[in-house]
Motif scaffolding. Structure first.
Motif, mmCIF file in Angstrom:
data_model
loop_
_atom_site.group_PDB
_atom_site.id
_atom_site.type_symbol
_atom_site.label_atom_id
_atom_site.label_comp_id
_atom_site.label_asym_id
_atom_site.label_seq_id
_atom_site.Cartn_x
_atom_site.Cartn_y
_atom_site.Cartn_z
ATOM 1 N N UNK A 72 -6.260 -2.833 3.132
ATOM 2 C CA UNK A 72 -5.260 -1.885 2.653
ATOM 3 C C UNK A 72 -5.508 -0.458 3.132
ATOM 4 N N UNK A 73 -4.432 0.288 3.125
ATOM 5 C CA UNK A 73 -4.439 1.714 3.407
ATOM 6 C C UNK A 73 -3.820 2.384 2.175
ATOM 7 N N UNK A 74 -4.427 3.473 1.707
ATOM 8 C CA UNK A 74 -3.909 4.217 0.554
ATOM 9 C C UNK A 74 -3.787 5.685 0.957
ATOM 10 N N UNK A 75 -2.568 6.232 0.782
ATOM 11 C CA UNK A 75 -2.302 7.632 1.077
ATOM 12 C C UNK A 75 -1.975 8.337 -0.227
ATOM 13 N N UNK A 76 -2.778 9.352 -0.573
ATOM 14 C CA UNK A 76 -2.555 10.174 -1.769
ATOM 15 C C UNK A 76 -2.042 11.531 -1.324
ATOM 16 N N UNK A 77 -0.835 11.865 -1.752
ATOM 17 C CA UNK A 77 -0.212 13.133 -1.409
ATOM 18 C C UNK A 77 -0.372 14.067 -2.602
ATOM 19 N N UNK A 78 -1.241 15.069 -2.480
ATOM 20 C CA UNK A 78 -1.516 15.965 -3.603
ATOM 21 C C UNK A 78 -0.324 16.874 -3.933
ATOM 22 N N UNK A 79 0.532 17.122 -2.949
ATOM 23 C CA UNK A 79 1.677 17.999 -3.180
ATOM 24 C C UNK A 79 2.730 17.327 -4.063
ATOM 25 N N UNK A 105 -0.569 -6.478 9.044
ATOM 26 C CA UNK A 105 0.367 -6.432 10.163
ATOM 27 C C UNK A 105 0.594 -4.998 10.631
ATOM 28 N N UNK A 106 -0.467 -4.201 10.563
ATOM 29 C CA UNK A 106 -0.420 -2.811 10.980
ATOM 30 C C UNK A 106 -1.432 -2.644 12.110
ATOM 31 N N UNK A 107 -1.070 -1.998 13.226
ATOM 32 C CA UNK A 107 -2.011 -1.866 14.337
ATOM 33 C C UNK A 107 -3.360 -1.256 13.945
ATOM 34 N N UNK A 108 -3.374 -0.341 12.973
ATOM 35 C CA UNK A 108 -4.632 0.278 12.551
ATOM 36 C C UNK A 108 -5.612 -0.769 12.031
ATOM 37 N N UNK A 109 -5.101 -1.844 11.451
ATOM 38 C CA UNK A 109 -5.959 -2.912 10.949
ATOM 39 C C UNK A 109 -6.849 -3.515 12.033
ATOM 40 N N UNK A 110 -6.409 -3.470 13.292
ATOM 41 C CA UNK A 110 -7.213 -4.007 14.389
ATOM 42 C C UNK A 110 -8.520 -3.238 14.550
ATOM 43 N N UNK A 168 3.465 -9.330 18.681
ATOM 44 C CA UNK A 168 4.658 -8.508 18.501
ATOM 45 C C UNK A 168 4.571 -7.626 17.257
ATOM 46 N N UNK A 169 3.524 -7.784 16.440
ATOM 47 C CA UNK A 169 3.365 -6.982 15.227
ATOM 48 C C UNK A 169 2.887 -5.563 15.504
ATOM 49 N N UNK A 170 2.401 -5.305 16.696
ATOM 50 C CA UNK A 170 1.977 -3.941 17.000
ATOM 51 C C UNK A 170 0.969 -3.895 18.121
ATOM 52 N N UNK A 171 0.764 -2.717 18.630
ATOM 53 C CA UNK A 171 -0.161 -2.484 19.728
ATOM 54 C C UNK A 171 -1.007 -1.264 19.385
ATOM 55 N N UNK A 172 -2.314 -1.386 19.554
ATOM 56 C CA UNK A 172 -3.240 -0.283 19.305
ATOM 57 C C UNK A 172 -3.952 0.033 20.607
ATOM 58 N N UNK A 173 -3.854 1.282 21.047
ATOM 59 C CA UNK A 173 -4.532 1.718 22.260
ATOM 60 C C UNK A 173 -5.587 2.744 21.869
ATOM 61 N N UNK A 226 5.526 -2.811 14.760
ATOM 62 C CA UNK A 226 6.567 -3.749 15.166
ATOM 63 C C UNK A 226 7.948 -3.100 15.207
ATOM 64 N N UNK A 227 8.149 -2.032 14.476
ATOM 65 C CA UNK A 227 9.438 -1.327 14.460
ATOM 66 C C UNK A 227 9.532 -0.255 15.542
ATOM 67 N N UNK A 228 8.466 -0.078 16.298
ATOM 68 C CA UNK A 228 8.463 0.936 17.347
ATOM 69 C C UNK A 228 8.008 2.298 16.881
ATOM 70 N N UNK A 229 7.557 2.400 15.627
ATOM 71 C CA UNK A 229 7.026 3.679 15.129
ATOM 72 C C UNK A 229 5.657 3.919 15.753
#
Length: 193
Positions: free
Chosen positions: A89-96, A107-112, A147-152, A172-175
């Protein structure tokens, strides 16, 4: 935009392929890939600064810490936020805003990058690798579903030692999100569990 189109084309081309790890790489490319594996699996923590460019040219910056299996980003701009990624998992806490966003890394490239250990002979497939004087670049995808993503990952090669300098992920969405790292230092060994 020009760099993103080839990555998306590559993702589409790989989607129907049933390949694993380092299939299709030359022996020299396999040696280079193992060299990158060694760097990513060293039991040390690296820290430094990052600048992030995301979809729509959204920008951020702050301090990062990386150790095998975990990445921490402490944003100072556009405002104070923390991102913690490890395990599944990834957790983002936005203090603002007070918002907490949780995301699966399955299914996120960062997971690689956060596999423990990182191995290019099974679940992670090397889609491309280039070594040049002073630099190295390796592109990775899920072996069973590229097709789920590419990490360079880009590295600076200083006197035979690779140092991570850029993390470039396309989902996978091109983001696309690019983290450019600077002032990277080794801060110590990771305790063994």
């Amino acid at each position: 935009m020009l760099r993103r189109l080839p990555a998306l084309t590559l993702l589409g081309a790989l989607a129907g392929c049933a390949v694993n790890g380092m299939d299709g790489l030359s022996p020299a490319q396999q040696r280079d890939a193992h060299r990158v594996e060694t760097v990513l699996n060293r039991p040390v923590t690296f820290t430094g600064h990052f600048v992030q460019v995301g979809p729509g040219q959204n920008r951020g910056a702050g301090q990062f810490d990386y150790r095998p299996g975990a990445l921490a980003l402490d944003y100072v701009s556009p405002h104070v936020m923390t991102l913690r990624a490890s395990g599944k998992h990834l957790v983002l806490n936005d203090s603002q805003t007070g918002a907490v966003t949780r995301m699966s890394l399955a299914r996120n490239p960062l997971g690689l990058l956060l596999h423990v250990p990182v191995r290019f002979t099974g679940a992670i497939r090397v889609t491309d690798i280039h070594m040049a004087p002073g630099a190295a670049q390796i592109s990775l995808a899920e072996a069973d579903n590229p097709s789920q993503g590419l990490l360079t990952l880009q590295f600076i090669d200083r006197n035979g030692t690779l140092q991570l300098s850029t993390v470039d992920g396309v989902d996978a969405r091109g983001n696309r999100i690019v983290l450019s790292l600077s002032d990277v230092t080794e801060t110590g060994s990771v305790p063994k569990n």
